[in-house]
Design a protein around this motif. Sequence first.
Motif, PDB file in Angstrom:
ATOM      1  N   SER A 192       0.845  -1.202   0.000  1.00 29.53           N
ATOM      2  CA  SER A 192       0.000   0.000   0.000  1.00 29.53           C
ATOM      3  C   SER A 192       0.878   1.249   0.000  1.00 29.53           C
ATOM      4  CB  SER A 192      -0.888   0.025   1.249  1.00 29.53           C
ATOM      5  OG  SER A 192      -1.737  -1.086   1.259  1.00 29.53           O
ATOM      6  N   ASP A 193       2.027   1.142   0.675  1.00 27.35           N
ATOM      7  CA  ASP A 193       2.930   2.293   0.791  1.00 27.35           C
ATOM      8  C   ASP A 193       3.996   2.247  -0.301  1.00 27.35           C
ATOM      9  OD1 ASP A 193       4.464   4.381   1.573  1.00 27.35           O
ATOM     10  OD2 ASP A 193       5.287   3.397   3.361  1.00 27.35           O
ATOM     11  N   LEU A 194       3.645   2.759  -1.470  1.00 33.78           N
ATOM     12  CA  LEU A 194       4.581   2.673  -2.596  1.00 33.78           C
ATOM     13  C   LEU A 194       5.747   3.646  -2.472  1.00 33.78           C
ATOM     14  CD1 LEU A 194       2.107   2.091  -5.567  1.00 33.78           C
ATOM     15  CD2 LEU A 194       3.753   0.461  -4.645  1.00 33.78           C
ATOM     16  N   GLN A 195       5.676   4.558  -1.516  1.00 36.47           N
ATOM     17  CA  GLN A 195       6.818   5.470  -1.306  1.00 36.47           C
ATOM     18  C   GLN A 195       8.061   4.697  -0.889  1.00 36.47           C
ATOM     19  OE1 GLN A 195       5.812   9.426   0.534  1.00 36.47           O
ATOM     20  NE2 GLN A 195       4.331   8.069   1.535  1.00 36.47           N
ATOM     21  N   ALA A 196       7.845   3.455  -0.405  1.00 33.59           N
ATOM     22  CA  ALA A 196       8.961   2.655   0.104  1.00 33.59           C
ATOM     23  C   ALA A 196       9.670   1.846  -0.982  1.00 33.59           C
ATOM     24  CB  ALA A 196       8.439   1.717   1.198  1.00 33.59           C
ATOM     25  N   VAL A 197       9.271   2.022  -2.247  1.00 29.26           N
ATOM     26  CA  VAL A 197       9.885   1.236  -3.338  1.00 29.26           C
ATOM     27  C   VAL A 197      11.408   1.414  -3.345  1.00 29.26           C
ATOM     28  CG1 VAL A 197      10.181   1.345  -5.869  1.00 29.26           C
ATOM     29  CG2 VAL A 197       7.912   0.977  -4.885  1.00 29.26           C
ATOM     30  N   GLN A 198      12.136   0.294  -3.531  1.00 29.63           N
ATOM     31  CA  GLN A 198      13.605   0.334  -3.476  1.00 29.63           C
ATOM     32  C   GLN A 198      14.285  -0.108  -4.761  1.00 29.63           C
ATOM     33  OE1 GLN A 198      15.342   1.791  -1.255  1.00 29.63           O
ATOM     34  NE2 GLN A 198      13.650   2.142   0.166  1.00 29.63           N
ATOM     35  N   LEU A 199      13.554  -0.774  -5.679  1.00 28.77           N
ATOM     36  CA  LEU A 199      14.203  -1.236  -6.918  1.00 28.77           C
ATOM     37  C   LEU A 199      14.984  -0.059  -7.514  1.00 28.77           C
ATOM     38  CD1 LEU A 199      13.219  -3.801  -9.342  1.00 28.77           C
ATOM     39  CD2 LEU A 199      13.468  -1.579 -10.403  1.00 28.77           C
ATOM     40  N   LYS A 200      16.250  -0.337  -7.843  1.00 25.49           N
ATOM     41  CA  LYS A 200      17.167   0.757  -8.132  1.00 25.49           C
ATOM     42  C   LYS A 200      17.297   1.052  -9.632  1.00 25.49           C
ATOM     43  CE  LYS A 200      21.592   2.251  -6.449  1.00 25.49           C
ATOM     44  NZ  LYS A 200      22.840   1.904  -5.860  1.00 25.49           N
ATOM     45  N   ALA A 201      17.227   2.324  -9.989  1.00 23.97           N
ATOM     46  CA  ALA A 201      17.472   2.734 -11.374  1.00 23.97           C
ATOM     47  C   ALA A 201      18.764   3.547 -11.400  1.00 23.97           C
ATOM     48  CB  ALA A 201      16.318   3.583 -11.879  1.00 23.97           C
ATOM     49  N   LEU A 292       6.007   8.433  -8.899  1.00 21.76           N
ATOM     50  CA  LEU A 292       4.861   8.074  -8.059  1.00 21.76           C
ATOM     51  C   LEU A 292       3.833   9.192  -8.030  1.00 21.76           C
ATOM     52  CD1 LEU A 292       3.578   6.051  -6.109  1.00 21.76           C
ATOM     53  CD2 LEU A 292       4.806   7.157  -4.248  1.00 21.76           C
ATOM     54  N   ILE A 293       4.363  10.398  -7.833  1.00 22.17           N
ATOM     55  CA  ILE A 293       3.468  11.544  -7.605  1.00 22.17           C
ATOM     56  C   ILE A 293       2.518  11.765  -8.775  1.00 22.17           C
ATOM     57  CG2 ILE A 293       3.441  14.047  -7.146  1.00 22.17           C
ATOM     58  CD1 ILE A 293       6.430  13.549  -6.131  1.00 22.17           C
ATOM     59  N   LYS A 294       3.033  11.628 -10.002  1.00 27.90           N
ATOM     60  CA  LYS A 294       2.204  11.954 -11.149  1.00 27.90           C
ATOM     61  C   LYS A 294       1.807  10.720 -11.976  1.00 27.90           C
ATOM     62  CE  LYS A 294       1.945  15.253 -14.914  1.00 27.90           C
ATOM     63  NZ  LYS A 294       2.636  16.300 -15.644  1.00 27.90           N
ATOM     64  N   TYR A 295       2.796   9.971 -12.444  1.00 24.67           N
ATOM     65  CA  TYR A 295       2.493   8.942 -13.448  1.00 24.67           C
ATOM     66  C   TYR A 295       1.801   7.713 -12.847  1.00 24.67           C
ATOM     67  CZ  TYR A 295       5.949  12.030 -15.512  1.00 24.67           C
ATOM     68  OH  TYR A 295       6.626  13.139 -15.913  1.00 24.67           O
ATOM     69  N   VAL A 296       2.326   7.250 -11.695  1.00 19.82           N
ATOM     70  CA  VAL A 296       1.703   6.056 -11.113  1.00 19.82           C
ATOM     71  C   VAL A 296       0.301   6.396 -10.590  1.00 19.82           C
ATOM     72  CG1 VAL A 296       1.869   4.409  -9.198  1.00 19.82           C
ATOM     73  CG2 VAL A 296       3.808   4.768 -10.698  1.00 19.82           C
ATOM     74  N   MET A 297       0.130   7.607 -10.107  1.00 19.08           N
ATOM     75  CA  MET A 297      -1.213   8.012  -9.661  1.00 19.08           C
ATOM     76  C   MET A 297      -2.186   7.937 -10.830  1.00 19.08           C
ATOM     77  SD  MET A 297      -1.632   8.395  -6.608  1.00 19.08           S
ATOM     78  CE  MET A 297      -0.430   7.777  -5.492  1.00 19.08           C
ATOM     79  N   SER A 298      -1.736   8.415 -11.991  1.00 22.72           N
ATOM     80  CA  SER A 298      -2.590   8.390 -13.172  1.00 22.72           C
ATOM     81  C   SER A 298      -2.841   6.936 -13.613  1.00 22.72           C
ATOM     82  CB  SER A 298      -1.908   9.175 -14.289  1.00 22.72           C
ATOM     83  OG  SER A 298      -2.543   8.947 -15.497  1.00 22.72           O
ATOM     84  N   LEU A 299      -1.772   6.138 -13.593  1.00 27.90           N
ATOM     85  CA  LEU A 299      -1.893   4.727 -13.964  1.00 27.90           C
ATOM     86  C   LEU A 299      -2.876   4.006 -13.048  1.00 27.90           C
ATOM     87  CD1 LEU A 299      -0.560   2.327 -15.636  1.00 27.90           C
ATOM     88  CD2 LEU A 299       0.977   2.041 -13.702  1.00 27.90           C
ATOM     89  N   MET A 300      -2.751   4.281 -11.732  1.00 33.86           N
ATOM     90  CA  MET A 300      -3.605   3.576 -10.773  1.00 33.86           C
ATOM     91  C   MET A 300      -5.062   4.024 -10.896  1.00 33.86           C
ATOM     92  SD  MET A 300      -1.584   1.921  -7.939  1.00 33.86           S
ATOM     93  CE  MET A 300      -2.167   2.589  -6.484  1.00 33.86           C
ATOM     94  N   ASN A 301      -5.287   5.293 -11.225  1.00 42.63           N
ATOM     95  CA  ASN A 301      -6.677   5.730 -11.394  1.00 42.63           C
ATOM     96  C   ASN A 301      -7.332   5.002 -12.555  1.00 42.63           C
ATOM     97  OD1 ASN A 301      -7.289   7.394  -9.281  1.00 42.63           O
ATOM     98  ND2 ASN A 301      -6.365   9.190 -10.247  1.00 42.63           N
ATOM     99  N   GLY A 302      -6.579   4.839 -13.643  1.00 44.29           N
ATOM    100  CA  GLY A 302      -7.089   4.067 -14.788  1.00 44.29           C
ATOM    101  C   GLY A 302      -7.326   2.620 -14.390  1.00 44.29           C
ATOM    102  N   ALA A 303      -6.376   2.066 -13.630  1.00 48.12           N
ATOM    103  CA  ALA A 303      -6.489   0.660 -13.247  1.00 48.12           C
ATOM    104  C   ALA A 303      -7.647   0.455 -12.265  1.00 48.12           C
ATOM    105  CB  ALA A 303      -5.179   0.183 -12.639  1.00 48.12           C
TER     106      ALA A 303
END
Length: 578
Positions: A192-201, A292-303
């Motif tokens: 639920s807390d996606l702010q904690a994502v660690q996969l590294k780019a 997270l702030i913009k793109y994933v929010m938009s993705l999740m709203n669609g989903a």
Amino acid sequence: MSFCLKKNLLDMNLYKENPALKFQLGHPLMEKIVALKEQNFADKDKYDYAPQDFEDAIDSYDRILEIVGEICGDIIAPNAESVDHEGPQVINNRVKYARGTQENHDALAKAGLYGMALPRQYGGLNFSMVPYVMAAELVSRADAGFANIWGLQDCAETIAEFASEDIKAEFLPRVCAGETCSMDLTEPDAGSDLQAVQLKATFNEEDQTWYLNGVKRFITNGDAQIKLVLARSEEGTNDGRGLSYFVCDNKHDDRIKVRRIENKLGIKGSPTCELVFTNAPAKLVGTRRMGLIKYVMSLMNGARLGVGAQSVGLSAAAYEEALAYARDRRQFGKAIIEFPAVFEMVSMIKAKLDASRAILYECTRFVDVYKAYEAIEATRKLTPEEKADYKEYQRLADAFTPMLKMFSSEFANQNAYDCIQVHGGSGFMKDYACERLYRDARILTIYEGTSQLQTVAAIRHVTTGGYLKQIRAYENMEINPIFNPIRARLVAMTEKYEAIVNAVVETKNQEYLDFVARRLVEMAGHIIMTYLLIIDATRDEQFRTSAEVYINYAEAEVEKHYSFIKAFNIDDIELYKA
Ligand SMILES: Cc1cc2nc3c(=O)[nH]c(=O)nc-3n(C[C@H](O)[C@H](O)[C@H](O)COP(=O)(O)OP(=O)(O)OC[C@H]3O[C@@H](n4cnc5c(N)ncnc54)[C@H](O)[C@@H]3O)c2cc1C
């Protein structure tokens, strides 16, 4: 007998058999949606399949939905059972779909039903969201698990919206050709807390390429060809502002390995994968830090809209199975549908189905309008009137999306539960589809944000008066006078809602607000859905019974939450703490 019963429900065009969908396609707002989406029908000179005018657009939605309905009835629904038994496998770190899943996918890809909402220039159909969501409902009605694989084409929407022209040109035609997508967000310590994502780019200056390293888990269709990945691009950060959004071409080398597929309760045909990324090359979508702030929010709203459609599709299946069985099964010398205890259950399944479908398409229309303005704004400046309209629809979409996701998924679970109850002991057996529906339904209130997280998103529309404003708008709409008594009851329910919201807000106690938040959101939701049902029933008699049934349920639910909150002693919150 059981297989005979199932056969009756299959082998039919799931779109043509469902007048509620055609009704939604005829909603008055569709004219505005199509006009915004098609922009003076400018594509008609470039593409022979682009509509000439509004009627032509609706006609093409109708024809394509007929094809979807046919594939769903002839192929996807008959495959659902074997897919549930067989499931996918991992072979050499790759996913192999069940035979039926592959057949479903091939049929939809061959019919050009991937990339439905994408622009024509990339090979899409440029469908507005309403018919696209209808297709999602139909696919889910046939097999809720498969709806995930097909529905992940949603991911392409965020590419179309936010990626560079080069990325769009590289990936969007592939989606339209039938390559599948995945949405790689969750990790073992980031749910639920996606702010904690660690996969590294990490960006390599030498070859000017981003590389991804780390683990993702619970990724639906994790071996998809096209992956959208949330990753930590900013070293030394620990919150959402250090995350960016990437598109990753899964070239099926060893850079992205499927370590395992989860062994699940339901939606067994949909592979839920644990993935290991090892120096997997990726491309940045949009701007760094906005992942997270913009793109994933938009993705999740669609989903979330997608899960709404999936939930309504599953409720429709539960209703059809329950009704057919209740008419067929005889006890004490008569069909069990004649017992009040049974017909009450079946009519409540229908009322909840119609209520959740009403909010699904209302929400989808709001999304359609604001998304169309968003697309126009990318090409020219909006007039002040257009801008105001855009903002209003965006606000409505923001308010309705979590409410829709929460209600439709909870109702799908209740409906699947009652569907088994109607079947008695037979419902517990693998012979009937209802036990699969029950298992498949359970995930709906969990992924794409749990019901608790939907409440977190919805509650500000309670406290800022957003829902109340829309309730007042519905209150003032013209309805068939036969529904005036229902409206009077809704007005009284709204007074209670308003009074209890004010009482909670006045305490200025955040913990108390969080504690009762779901009850407040549910009160607003029941009022809204009943209004939608009487508005729909004003246009079409087919919804009258559901409106008249739902108001009794809604009124009792509103009263229950009102009484609970009114009688509640704030200090008692301590009792609930473990
Ligand atoms: C079958 C399946 C498919 C999935 N597919 C995908 C996918 O394709 N892509 C992807 O990225 N993820 C996917 N997920 C992950 C899914 O989105 C997460 O499981 C979900 O968001 C919940 O996260 P969690 O499991 O870590 O639960 P947790 O976050 O640990 O939640 C546990 C409980 O705590 C509650 N809770 C947590 N935080 C709060 C809060 N702030 N307020 C109130 N309650 C709270 C939750 O409601 C829940 O009841 C999938 C999961 C499953 C099971």
